[in-house]
Design a protein around this motif. Structure first.
Motif, PDB file in Angstrom:
ATOM      1  N   LYS A  26       0.808  -1.219   0.000  1.00  0.00           N
ATOM      2  CA  LYS A  26       0.000   0.000   0.000  1.00  0.00           C
ATOM      3  C   LYS A  26       0.846   1.277   0.000  1.00  0.00           C
ATOM      4  O   LYS A  26       0.500   2.279   0.624  1.00  0.00           O
ATOM      5  N   MET A  27       1.940   1.243  -0.742  1.00  0.00           N
ATOM      6  CA  MET A  27       2.810   2.403  -0.852  1.00  0.00           C
ATOM      7  C   MET A  27       2.277   3.357  -1.920  1.00  0.00           C
ATOM      8  O   MET A  27       1.674   2.929  -2.898  1.00  0.00           O
ATOM      9  N   THR A  28       2.542   4.635  -1.725  1.00  0.00           N
ATOM     10  CA  THR A  28       2.219   5.622  -2.750  1.00  0.00           C
ATOM     11  C   THR A  28       3.275   5.548  -3.852  1.00  0.00           C
ATOM     12  O   THR A  28       4.319   4.903  -3.686  1.00  0.00           O
ATOM     13  N   ARG A  29       3.021   6.240  -4.943  1.00  0.00           N
ATOM     14  CA  ARG A  29       4.003   6.283  -6.037  1.00  0.00           C
ATOM     15  C   ARG A  29       5.332   6.848  -5.525  1.00  0.00           C
ATOM     16  O   ARG A  29       6.389   6.312  -5.826  1.00  0.00           O
ATOM     17  N   ASP A  30       5.259   7.934  -4.759  1.00  0.00           N
ATOM     18  CA  ASP A  30       6.492   8.543  -4.246  1.00  0.00           C
ATOM     19  C   ASP A  30       7.241   7.608  -3.305  1.00  0.00           C
ATOM     20  O   ASP A  30       8.465   7.504  -3.365  1.00  0.00           O
ATOM     21  N   PHE A  46      12.784   6.045 -14.164  1.00  0.00           N
ATOM     22  CA  PHE A  46      12.419   4.755 -14.748  1.00  0.00           C
ATOM     23  C   PHE A  46      11.227   4.162 -14.005  1.00  0.00           C
ATOM     24  O   PHE A  46      10.267   3.675 -14.629  1.00  0.00           O
ATOM     25  N   THR A  47      11.243   4.241 -12.678  1.00  0.00           N
ATOM     26  CA  THR A  47      10.123   3.740 -11.881  1.00  0.00           C
ATOM     27  C   THR A  47       8.843   4.478 -12.255  1.00  0.00           C
ATOM     28  O   THR A  47       7.792   3.855 -12.454  1.00  0.00           O
ATOM     29  N   THR A  48       8.923   5.789 -12.375  1.00  0.00           N
ATOM     30  CA  THR A  48       7.756   6.593 -12.740  1.00  0.00           C
ATOM     31  C   THR A  48       7.226   6.212 -14.117  1.00  0.00           C
ATOM     32  O   THR A  48       6.011   6.096 -14.312  1.00  0.00           O
ATOM     33  N   THR A  49       8.135   5.987 -15.055  1.00  0.00           N
ATOM     34  CA  THR A  49       7.724   5.615 -16.410  1.00  0.00           C
ATOM     35  C   THR A  49       6.970   4.288 -16.404  1.00  0.00           C
ATOM     36  O   THR A  49       5.898   4.167 -17.013  1.00  0.00           O
ATOM     37  N   VAL A  50       7.514   3.298 -15.709  1.00  0.00           N
ATOM     38  CA  VAL A  50       6.848   1.988 -15.641  1.00  0.00           C
ATOM     39  C   VAL A  50       5.514   2.127 -14.908  1.00  0.00           C
ATOM     40  O   VAL A  50       4.492   1.583 -15.345  1.00  0.00           O
ATOM     41  N   TRP A  51       5.499   2.881 -13.805  1.00  0.00           N
ATOM     42  CA  TRP A  51       4.255   3.094 -13.050  1.00  0.00           C
ATOM     43  C   TRP A  51       3.193   3.718 -13.956  1.00  0.00           C
ATOM     44  O   TRP A  51       2.048   3.280 -13.971  1.00  0.00           O
TER      45      TRP A  51
END
Length: 74
Positions: A26-30, A46-51
């Motif tokens: 239950k983690m947020t994107r950040d 990269f994490t943001t792009t995949v998310w």
């Protein structure tokens, strides 16, 4: 993963899997970006792009997930 190296399908699948683990916790994107940067040395971009791609492919899930995140913080 360094930002100058070519990105492989397995790199994307790894980050996808790690994001799924963050979602289970239950983690947020950040929070997910910070955790993957710190523990797996994955560039937050990269994490943001995949998310973002996961959000596009699973709109209903992320709508409900983001809603539950907001409800749990109030």
């Amino acid at each position: 993963m360094s930002s100058s190296a070519p990105i492989s399908r397995s790199d994307i699948e790894l980050v996808h899997h790690l994001i799924e683990r963050c979602l289970v916790m239950k983690m947020t994107r950040d929070e997910c970006m910070e955790a993957l940067a710190e523990h797996a040395h994955i560039d937050p971009i990269f994490t943001t792009t995949v998310w973002n791609e996961l959000e596009k492919a699973n709109k209903e899930f992320f709508y409900a997930y983001n809603f539950s995140q907001k409800v749990n913080t109030t």
